[in-house]
Design a protein around this motif. Structure first.
Motif, PDB file in Angstrom:
ATOM      1  N   UNK A   1       0.860  -1.176   0.000  1.00  0.00           N
ATOM      2  CA  UNK A   1       0.000   0.000   0.000  1.00  0.00           C
ATOM      3  C   UNK A   1       0.902   1.233   0.000  1.00  0.00           C
ATOM      4  N   UNK A   2       0.759   2.058  -1.025  1.00  0.00           N
ATOM      5  CA  UNK A   2       1.659   3.200  -1.202  1.00  0.00           C
ATOM      6  C   UNK A   2       1.649   4.149  -0.014  1.00  0.00           C
ATOM      7  N   UNK A   3       0.478   4.491   0.485  1.00  0.00           N
ATOM      8  CA  UNK A   3       0.424   5.460   1.581  1.00  0.00           C
ATOM      9  C   UNK A   3       1.005   4.888   2.869  1.00  0.00           C
ATOM     10  N   UNK A   4       0.789   3.622   3.122  1.00  0.00           N
ATOM     11  CA  UNK A   4       1.362   2.978   4.314  1.00  0.00           C
ATOM     12  C   UNK A   4       2.880   2.899   4.178  1.00  0.00           C
ATOM     13  N   UNK A   5       3.349   2.545   2.981  1.00  0.00           N
ATOM     14  CA  UNK A   5       4.786   2.488   2.743  1.00  0.00           C
ATOM     15  C   UNK A   5       5.415   3.871   2.872  1.00  0.00           C
ATOM     16  N   UNK A   6       4.761   4.884   2.368  1.00  0.00           N
ATOM     17  CA  UNK A   6       5.289   6.257   2.468  1.00  0.00           C
ATOM     18  C   UNK A   6       5.463   6.654   3.932  1.00  0.00           C
ATOM     19  N   UNK A   7       4.493   6.333   4.759  1.00  0.00           N
ATOM     20  CA  UNK A   7       4.580   6.659   6.182  1.00  0.00           C
ATOM     21  C   UNK A   7       5.697   5.863   6.861  1.00  0.00           C
ATOM     22  N   UNK A   8       5.871   4.603   6.436  1.00  0.00           N
ATOM     23  CA  UNK A   8       6.959   3.786   6.994  1.00  0.00           C
ATOM     24  C   UNK A   8       8.317   4.366   6.603  1.00  0.00           C
ATOM     25  N   UNK A   9       8.452   4.781   5.343  1.00  0.00           N
ATOM     26  CA  UNK A   9       9.704   5.392   4.883  1.00  0.00           C
ATOM     27  C   UNK A   9       9.999   6.636   5.718  1.00  0.00           C
TER      28      UNK A   9
ATOM     29  N   UNK B   1       4.946  13.951   1.150  1.00  0.00           N
ATOM     30  CA  UNK B   1       4.776  13.949  -0.310  1.00  0.00           C
ATOM     31  C   UNK B   1       6.005  13.365  -1.007  1.00  0.00           C
ATOM     32  N   UNK B   2       7.204  13.636  -0.479  1.00  0.00           N
ATOM     33  CA  UNK B   2       8.427  13.063  -1.060  1.00  0.00           C
ATOM     34  C   UNK B   2       8.494  11.559  -0.807  1.00  0.00           C
ATOM     35  N   UNK B   3       8.098  11.162   0.369  1.00  0.00           N
ATOM     36  CA  UNK B   3       8.085   9.738   0.706  1.00  0.00           C
ATOM     37  C   UNK B   3       7.062   8.998  -0.153  1.00  0.00           C
ATOM     38  N   UNK B   4       5.948   9.651  -0.437  1.00  0.00           N
ATOM     39  CA  UNK B   4       4.910   9.048  -1.259  1.00  0.00           C
ATOM     40  C   UNK B   4       5.411   8.805  -2.687  1.00  0.00           C
ATOM     41  N   UNK B   5       6.148   9.766  -3.221  1.00  0.00           N
ATOM     42  CA  UNK B   5       6.715   9.601  -4.566  1.00  0.00           C
ATOM     43  C   UNK B   5       7.686   8.420  -4.581  1.00  0.00           C
ATOM     44  N   UNK B   6       8.549   8.353  -3.571  1.00  0.00           N
ATOM     45  CA  UNK B   6       9.507   7.245  -3.504  1.00  0.00           C
ATOM     46  C   UNK B   6       8.779   5.919  -3.322  1.00  0.00           C
ATOM     47  N   UNK B   7       7.764   5.890  -2.479  1.00  0.00           N
ATOM     48  CA  UNK B   7       6.997   4.657  -2.272  1.00  0.00           C
ATOM     49  C   UNK B   7       6.373   4.186  -3.583  1.00  0.00           C
ATOM     50  N   UNK B   8       5.817   5.107  -4.337  1.00  0.00           N
ATOM     51  CA  UNK B   8       5.207   4.755  -5.619  1.00  0.00           C
ATOM     52  C   UNK B   8       6.256   4.171  -6.566  1.00  0.00           C
ATOM     53  N   UNK B   9       7.403   4.804  -6.644  1.00  0.00           N
ATOM     54  CA  UNK B   9       8.459   4.329  -7.541  1.00  0.00           C
ATOM     55  C   UNK B   9       8.978   2.951  -7.112  1.00  0.00           C
ATOM     56  N   UNK B  10       9.147   2.757  -5.817  1.00  0.00           N
ATOM     57  CA  UNK B  10       9.627   1.468  -5.323  1.00  0.00           C
ATOM     58  C   UNK B  10       8.618   0.362  -5.562  1.00  0.00           C
ATOM     59  N   UNK B  11       7.350   0.639  -5.305  1.00  0.00           N
ATOM     60  CA  UNK B  11       6.316  -0.372  -5.542  1.00  0.00           C
ATOM     61  C   UNK B  11       6.181  -0.687  -7.026  1.00  0.00           C
ATOM     62  N   UNK B  12       6.370   0.312  -7.851  1.00  0.00           N
ATOM     63  CA  UNK B  12       6.318   0.072  -9.290  1.00  0.00           C
ATOM     64  C   UNK B  12       7.428  -0.895  -9.707  1.00  0.00           C
ATOM     65  N   UNK B  13       8.640  -0.689  -9.187  1.00  0.00           N
ATOM     66  CA  UNK B  13       9.747  -1.592  -9.485  1.00  0.00           C
ATOM     67  C   UNK B  13       9.421  -2.999  -8.987  1.00  0.00           C
ATOM     68  N   UNK B  14       8.976  -3.095  -7.743  1.00  0.00           N
ATOM     69  CA  UNK B  14       8.691  -4.407  -7.138  1.00  0.00           C
ATOM     70  C   UNK B  14       7.568  -5.121  -7.880  1.00  0.00           C
ATOM     71  N   UNK B  15       6.514  -4.419  -8.203  1.00  0.00           N
ATOM     72  CA  UNK B  15       5.368  -5.038  -8.877  1.00  0.00           C
ATOM     73  C   UNK B  15       5.666  -5.379 -10.327  1.00  0.00           C
ATOM     74  N   UNK B  16       6.487  -4.602 -10.991  1.00  0.00           N
ATOM     75  CA  UNK B  16       6.879  -4.900 -12.368  1.00  0.00           C
ATOM     76  C   UNK B  16       7.691  -6.189 -12.408  1.00  0.00           C
ATOM     77  N   UNK B  17       8.572  -6.339 -11.466  1.00  0.00           N
ATOM     78  CA  UNK B  17       9.403  -7.536 -11.415  1.00  0.00           C
ATOM     79  C   UNK B  17       8.549  -8.783 -11.154  1.00  0.00           C
TER      80      UNK B  17
END
Length: 84
Positions: free
Chosen positions: A41-49, A64-80
């Motif tokens: 979950x992007x928002x949960x991951x952003x808060x954890x970051x 907002x910066x953490x949310x952008x990073x969370x989105x990018x990281x999840x995109x990498x993980x989910x693409x793989x």
């Protein structure tokens, strides 16, 4: 999975959220990598970051910066995962 972790770590290593310099956040990067595998979950991951860096440096990165990073990281993980 190994390839995914490498891509995630490269992304994290290129991020300098507090201005201490690229490559300064080794311990935090490992904690964030673990969180990416635990949370989808992007928002949960952003808060954890945000929390991981705050615990280490007692400085809050804007959510907002953490949310952008969370989105990018999840995109990498989910693409793989989809490529398997």
């Amino acid at each position: 999975m190994e390839n995914t972790n490498i891509k995630l770590m490269l992304k994290l290593q290129s991020w300098d959220p507090l201005g201490y310099g690229i490559g300064f956040y080794e311990t935090e990067n490992i904690d964030v990598l673990q969180a990416v595998h635990e949370l989808n979950d992007r928002s949960v991951l952003a808060k954890r970051i945000q929390s991981i860096y705050d615990n280490s440096f007692e400085e809050l990165i804007p959510l907002s910066e953490c949310d952008i990073m969370a989105q990018e990281l999840l995109q990498i993980a989910n693409t793989e995962i989809c490529d398997l």
